[in-house]
Write a protein that holds these residues in place. Structure first.
Motif, PDB file in Angstrom:
ATOM      1  N   GLU A  55     -17.885  49.673  64.676  1.00 26.35           N
ATOM      2  CA  GLU A  55     -18.950  50.559  64.197  1.00 26.35           C
ATOM      3  C   GLU A  55     -19.501  51.417  65.334  1.00 26.35           C
ATOM      4  OE1 GLU A  55     -21.732  47.874  62.360  1.00 26.35           O
ATOM      5  OE2 GLU A  55     -20.375  47.441  60.697  1.00 26.35           O
ATOM      6  N   LEU A  56     -19.742  50.810  66.506  1.00 18.90           N
ATOM      7  CA  LEU A  56     -20.222  51.572  67.669  1.00 18.90           C
ATOM      8  C   LEU A  56     -19.224  52.662  68.055  1.00 18.90           C
ATOM      9  CD1 LEU A  56     -21.637  48.840  70.097  1.00 18.90           C
ATOM     10  CD2 LEU A  56     -22.946  50.489  68.742  1.00 18.90           C
ATOM     11  N   SER A  57     -17.957  52.311  68.040  1.00 21.14           N
ATOM     12  CA  SER A  57     -16.911  53.266  68.407  1.00 21.14           C
ATOM     13  C   SER A  57     -16.848  54.429  67.429  1.00 21.14           C
ATOM     14  CB  SER A  57     -15.555  52.565  68.476  1.00 21.14           C
ATOM     15  OG  SER A  57     -15.556  51.599  69.490  1.00 21.14           O
ATOM     16  N   ILE A  58     -16.917  54.137  66.158  1.00 23.66           N
ATOM     17  CA  ILE A  58     -16.857  55.188  65.139  1.00 23.66           C
ATOM     18  C   ILE A  58     -18.080  56.091  65.243  1.00 23.66           C
ATOM     19  CG2 ILE A  58     -16.940  55.610  62.645  1.00 23.66           C
ATOM     20  CD1 ILE A  58     -15.009  53.146  62.428  1.00 23.66           C
ATOM     21  N   GLU A  59     -19.223  55.530  65.550  1.00 25.71           N
ATOM     22  CA  GLU A  59     -20.430  56.338  65.763  1.00 25.71           C
ATOM     23  C   GLU A  59     -20.211  57.312  66.928  1.00 25.71           C
ATOM     24  OE1 GLU A  59     -24.948  55.670  67.410  1.00 25.71           O
ATOM     25  OE2 GLU A  59     -24.049  54.070  66.209  1.00 25.71           O
ATOM     26  N   ALA A  60     -19.606  56.831  68.013  1.00 25.82           N
ATOM     27  CA  ALA A  60     -19.325  57.691  69.168  1.00 25.82           C
ATOM     28  C   ALA A  60     -18.320  58.784  68.810  1.00 25.82           C
ATOM     29  CB  ALA A  60     -18.810  56.852  70.334  1.00 25.82           C
ATOM     30  N   ILE A  61     -17.321  58.441  68.011  1.00 34.36           N
ATOM     31  CA  ILE A  61     -16.330  59.424  67.571  1.00 34.36           C
ATOM     32  C   ILE A  61     -17.013  60.535  66.777  1.00 34.36           C
ATOM     33  CG2 ILE A  61     -14.376  59.762  65.979  1.00 34.36           C
ATOM     34  CD1 ILE A  61     -13.492  56.859  66.949  1.00 34.36           C
ATOM     35  N   ARG A  62     -17.919  60.155  65.898  1.00 31.46           N
ATOM     36  CA  ARG A  62     -18.651  61.162  65.114  1.00 31.46           C
ATOM     37  C   ARG A  62     -19.488  62.055  66.027  1.00 31.46           C
ATOM     38  NH1 ARG A  62     -19.099  56.942  60.613  1.00 31.46           N
ATOM     39  NH2 ARG A  62     -17.734  57.837  59.032  1.00 31.46           N
ATOM     40  N   LYS A  63     -20.143  61.458  67.024  1.00 39.36           N
ATOM     41  CA  LYS A  63     -20.952  62.250  67.962  1.00 39.36           C
ATOM     42  C   LYS A  63     -20.095  63.201  68.786  1.00 39.36           C
ATOM     43  CE  LYS A  63     -24.804  59.041  68.442  1.00 39.36           C
ATOM     44  NZ  LYS A  63     -25.515  58.099  69.334  1.00 39.36           N
ATOM     45  N   ALA A  64     -18.834  62.847  68.974  1.00 37.77           N
ATOM     46  CA  ALA A  64     -17.905  63.705  69.713  1.00 37.77           C
ATOM     47  C   ALA A  64     -17.256  64.754  68.813  1.00 37.77           C
ATOM     48  CB  ALA A  64     -16.832  62.854  70.394  1.00 37.77           C
ATOM     49  N   GLY A  65     -17.584  64.723  67.524  1.00 41.75           N
ATOM     50  CA  GLY A  65     -17.048  65.716  66.605  1.00 41.75           C
ATOM     51  C   GLY A  65     -15.849  65.272  65.799  1.00 41.75           C
ATOM     52  N   GLY A  66     -15.550  63.983  65.835  1.00 42.84           N
ATOM     53  CA  GLY A  66     -14.413  63.457  65.089  1.00 42.84           C
ATOM     54  C   GLY A  66     -14.850  62.650  63.878  1.00 42.84           C
ATOM     55  N   SER A  67     -13.874  62.061  63.225  1.00 44.66           N
ATOM     56  CA  SER A  67     -14.140  61.201  62.069  1.00 44.66           C
ATOM     57  C   SER A  67     -13.133  60.054  62.068  1.00 44.66           C
ATOM     58  CB  SER A  67     -14.027  61.997  60.769  1.00 44.66           C
ATOM     59  OG  SER A  67     -12.684  62.336  60.516  1.00 44.66           O
ATOM     60  N   PRO A  68     -13.394  59.023  61.295  1.00 49.07           N
ATOM     61  CA  PRO A  68     -12.451  57.897  61.258  1.00 49.07           C
ATOM     62  C   PRO A  68     -11.012  58.311  60.915  1.00 49.07           C
ATOM     63  CG  PRO A  68     -14.513  57.242  60.264  1.00 49.07           C
ATOM     64  CD  PRO A  68     -14.609  58.737  60.522  1.00 49.07           C
ATOM     65  N   SER A  69     -10.852  59.339  60.116  1.00 44.09           N
ATOM     66  CA  SER A  69      -9.493  59.763  59.749  1.00 44.09           C
ATOM     67  C   SER A  69      -8.719  60.343  60.934  1.00 44.09           C
ATOM     68  CB  SER A  69      -9.537  60.780  58.606  1.00 44.09           C
ATOM     69  OG  SER A  69     -10.205  61.958  59.031  1.00 44.09           O
ATOM     70  N   ASP A  70      -9.403  60.654  62.035  1.00 41.73           N
ATOM     71  CA  ASP A  70      -8.753  61.163  63.240  1.00 41.73           C
ATOM     72  C   ASP A  70      -8.214  60.051  64.137  1.00 41.73           C
ATOM     73  OD1 ASP A  70      -9.373  63.921  62.685  1.00 41.73           O
ATOM     74  OD2 ASP A  70     -11.438  63.496  63.312  1.00 41.73           O
ATOM     75  N   ILE A  71      -8.537  58.801  63.826  1.00 47.69           N
ATOM     76  CA  ILE A  71      -8.142  57.674  64.671  1.00 47.69           C
ATOM     77  C   ILE A  71      -6.644  57.434  64.551  1.00 47.69           C
ATOM     78  CG2 ILE A  71      -8.412  55.176  65.047  1.00 47.69           C
ATOM     79  CD1 ILE A  71     -11.360  55.566  64.052  1.00 47.69           C
ATOM     80  N   ILE A  72      -5.978  57.402  65.714  1.00 48.02           N
ATOM     81  CA  ILE A  72      -4.529  57.172  65.708  1.00 48.02           C
ATOM     82  C   ILE A  72      -4.140  55.852  66.371  1.00 48.02           C
ATOM     83  CG2 ILE A  72      -3.985  59.634  65.653  1.00 48.02           C
ATOM     84  CD1 ILE A  72      -3.157  59.198  68.711  1.00 48.02           C
ATOM     85  N   ARG A  73      -5.059  55.264  67.174  1.00 46.48           N
ATOM     86  CA  ARG A  73      -4.717  54.028  67.886  1.00 46.48           C
ATOM     87  C   ARG A  73      -5.960  53.216  68.134  1.00 46.48           C
ATOM     88  NH1 ARG A  73      -1.070  51.415  69.967  1.00 46.48           N
ATOM     89  NH2 ARG A  73      -0.734  50.527  71.978  1.00 46.48           N
ATOM     90  N   THR A  74      -5.830  51.899  67.931  1.00 44.24           N
ATOM     91  CA  THR A  74      -6.898  50.960  68.274  1.00 44.24           C
ATOM     92  C   THR A  74      -6.317  49.856  69.146  1.00 44.24           C
ATOM     93  OG1 THR A  74      -6.532  49.619  66.297  1.00 44.24           O
ATOM     94  CG2 THR A  74      -8.182  51.368  66.121  1.00 44.24           C
ATOM     95  N   ARG A  75      -7.174  49.314  70.008  1.00 43.34           N
ATOM     96  CA  ARG A  75      -6.805  48.159  70.822  1.00 43.34           C
ATOM     97  C   ARG A  75      -7.905  47.125  70.652  1.00 43.34           C
ATOM     98  NH1 ARG A  75      -6.440  52.564  73.420  1.00 43.34           N
ATOM     99  NH2 ARG A  75      -4.421  53.419  73.946  1.00 43.34           N
ATOM    100  N   ILE A  76      -7.495  45.907  70.353  1.00 41.45           N
ATOM    101  CA  ILE A  76      -8.429  44.804  70.181  1.00 41.45           C
ATOM    102  C   ILE A  76      -8.108  43.782  71.261  1.00 41.45           C
ATOM    103  CG2 ILE A  76      -9.365  43.088  68.591  1.00 41.45           C
ATOM    104  CD1 ILE A  76      -9.583  46.025  67.560  1.00 41.45           C
ATOM    105  N   MET A  77      -9.059  43.571  72.140  1.00 39.36           N
ATOM    106  CA  MET A  77      -8.877  42.628  73.244  1.00 39.36           C
ATOM    107  C   MET A  77      -9.734  41.397  72.969  1.00 39.36           C
ATOM    108  SD  MET A  77      -9.082  45.558  76.149  1.00 39.36           S
ATOM    109  CE  MET A  77     -10.238  46.514  75.172  1.00 39.36           C
ATOM    110  N   LEU A  78      -9.111  40.235  73.006  1.00 39.69           N
ATOM    111  CA  LEU A  78      -9.775  38.972  72.690  1.00 39.69           C
ATOM    112  C   LEU A  78      -9.640  37.988  73.846  1.00 39.69           C
ATOM    113  CD1 LEU A  78      -8.103  38.733  69.205  1.00 39.69           C
ATOM    114  CD2 LEU A  78     -10.564  39.025  69.541  1.00 39.69           C
ATOM    115  N   THR A  79     -10.660  37.173  74.035  1.00 43.49           N
ATOM    116  CA  THR A  79     -10.563  36.125  75.051  1.00 43.49           C
ATOM    117  C   THR A  79      -9.814  34.905  74.525  1.00 43.49           C
ATOM    118  OG1 THR A  79     -12.745  35.284  74.439  1.00 43.49           O
ATOM    119  CG2 THR A  79     -12.635  36.827  76.303  1.00 43.49           C
TER     120      THR A  79
END
Length: 128
Positions: A55-79
């Motif tokens: 959610e934080l990331s998508i909020e930042a994307i919107r502030k940068a002028g993008g939208s969720p449909s512009d997302i092409i790659r995600t990385r999930i890092m877990l301990t």
């Protein structure tokens, strides 16, 4: 054109980073941890921490002028990679229709030991 989006973190200055950076039609979102007002949220809950980070990331994307449909790659890092399904559930709920390229990796630890997950996202905007 270069646009940065601040997270408000006290670490931005000393480390020299932004939550997100847009150059032309590309947006990259930094490693996003489950932090609100300087405190870890949802301690012990991989699913909720992942939801919050996305959610934080998508909020930042919107502030940068993008939208969720512009997302092409995600990385999930877990301990703890054995808990990947909890993170995957949150990811799937957010991206079931977008279906970006995605990687789950295990890391030894994060800056704060209460963070169980961090996320990163990359976007390509269709129109600049």
């Amino acid at each position: 054109m270069r646009k940065v989006v601040s997270s408000g973190s006290h670490l931005e200055g000393p480390i020299g980073f932004s939550r997100a950076c847009r150059v032309g039609n590309l947006i990259s979102v930094s490693g996003t941890a489950p932090i609100k007002d300087g405190e870890t949220v949802y301690t012990g809950d991989v699913y909720a921490q992942t939801q919050y980070c996305l959610e934080l990331s998508i909020e930042a994307i919107r502030k940068a002028g993008g939208s969720p449909s512009d997302i092409i790659r995600t990385r999930i890092m877990l301990t703890d990679i054995s808990r990947w399904e909890e993170a995957a559930k949150a990811h799937g709920e957010q991206f079931a229709t977008i279906k970006p390229a995605c990687t789950f990796v295990e890391v030894s630890r994060f800056i704060d030991p209460t963070w169980l997950v961090e996320t990163e996202i990359d976007c390509v905007l269709e129109q600049v």
